[in-house]
Design an enzyme around this catalytic site. Sequence first.
Site, PDB file in Angstrom:
ATOM      1  N   TYR A  19      -2.874   0.113  10.434  1.00 58.68           N
ATOM      2  CA  TYR A  19      -2.814  -0.359   9.038  1.00 58.68           C
ATOM      3  C   TYR A  19      -1.441  -0.042   8.431  1.00 58.68           C
ATOM      4  CZ  TYR A  19      -4.245  -0.853   4.098  1.00 58.68           C
ATOM      5  OH  TYR A  19      -4.347  -1.215   2.779  1.00 58.68           O
ATOM      6  N   SER A  22       0.832  -1.203   0.000  1.00 62.60           N
ATOM      7  CA  SER A  22       0.000   0.000   0.000  1.00 62.60           C
ATOM      8  C   SER A  22       0.864   1.249   0.000  1.00 62.60           C
ATOM      9  CB  SER A  22      -0.870   0.005   1.260  1.00 62.60           C
ATOM     10  OG  SER A  22      -1.644   1.172   1.344  1.00 62.60           O
TER      11      SER A  22
END
Length: 283
Positions: free
Chosen positions: A147, A134
């Site tokens: 995250y 990501s």
Amino acid sequence: MAPLVWLITGCSSGFGQQFVHSILARGDKVIATARTLSRIAHLEQLGASTLQLDITSSQSSIDATIAKAISIYGRVDVLVNNAAFIQIGTLEDLQYEDWVKQFDTNVFGTIKVTKAVLPHFRERKSGCMVFISSLSGWVGHDACGAYAGSKFALEGIVEALNRETAPLGIKTLLIEPGRFRTNLLSSGNMKAVPSRIPDYADMSSEKMKGLAKEDQAQPGDPKKLVEITLDLVKGEGVAEGREIPLRMPLGIDCADELRTKCEETLRVLEEWGSVIRDTDLQR
Ligand SMILES: NC(=O)c1ccc[n+]([C@@H]2O[C@H](COP(=O)([O-])OP(=O)(O)OC[C@H]3O[C@@H](n4cnc5c(N)ncnc54)[C@H](OP(=O)(O)O)[C@@H]3O)[C@@H](O)[C@H]2O)c1
């Protein structure tokens, strides 16, 4: 090129589901997995093989599922570690259990699946491991620490893994999406803890409003990301004749934020160079 056999985690939605469609369209074979088998029954109708796989299961249970997967076509050529979820909340608002769950799926689950597939790849001295990382593997946004932490961890683990396994003939790819239109931020998938701490109240409420607005309005097209990933693995299309990097950031937001971070890091290395480099013991 002979058809490749792909194994994908988290196929019930988003990128995972798109991988199955795109792989079949290119004439390759795919073993689609999801933690709830009924949610990928439609992919079986399209020609995918399907298996139940919750990546937080025990190592022995995941080993057994991967063995079953290999037995379907006699091999797996490409593993796509795609399954993950996003936990939103500040460090203080998230409970220890929330942190553990985030890492249990995004990091430890991914490690377990990879460990189960690697002996097969080593035996054949070939194979490709794709990890869906990501932009959050580069940048820690506010209320996104759990995250981002999980994706930063993945980045380091995979960078080391690449050094361990590239000499054995195994390829590794880290795909780093910016904001893409999947169900990542949808209510059933995203876990969010609004702040109960007055000092964070404004930031937290802005964050929650922003995420609600962003859900299903993200600029990125999942099909484009998946098609580029297939090109990178197969050396086709945009990847034809090119050297493939370990990391592939995708999306304008990702490109811009990575550039800013790299430039900031280079500036610190330059401005503080004499301090940074003057730390050795005197001889
Ligand atoms: N979309 C973006 O903007 C974006 C940006 C950067 C990175 N990513 C990454 O892209 C990957 C795919 O996410 P997505 O955007 O496609 O989101 P998504 O639509 O929410 O899909 C996530 C998938 O992961 C599965 N999953 C979650 N926990 C699992 C578990 N324990 N075992 C097996 N499967 C599990 C979900 O299955 P269930 O249906 O069973 O929950 C779902 O199929 C993730 O690694 C995510 O971090 C996405």
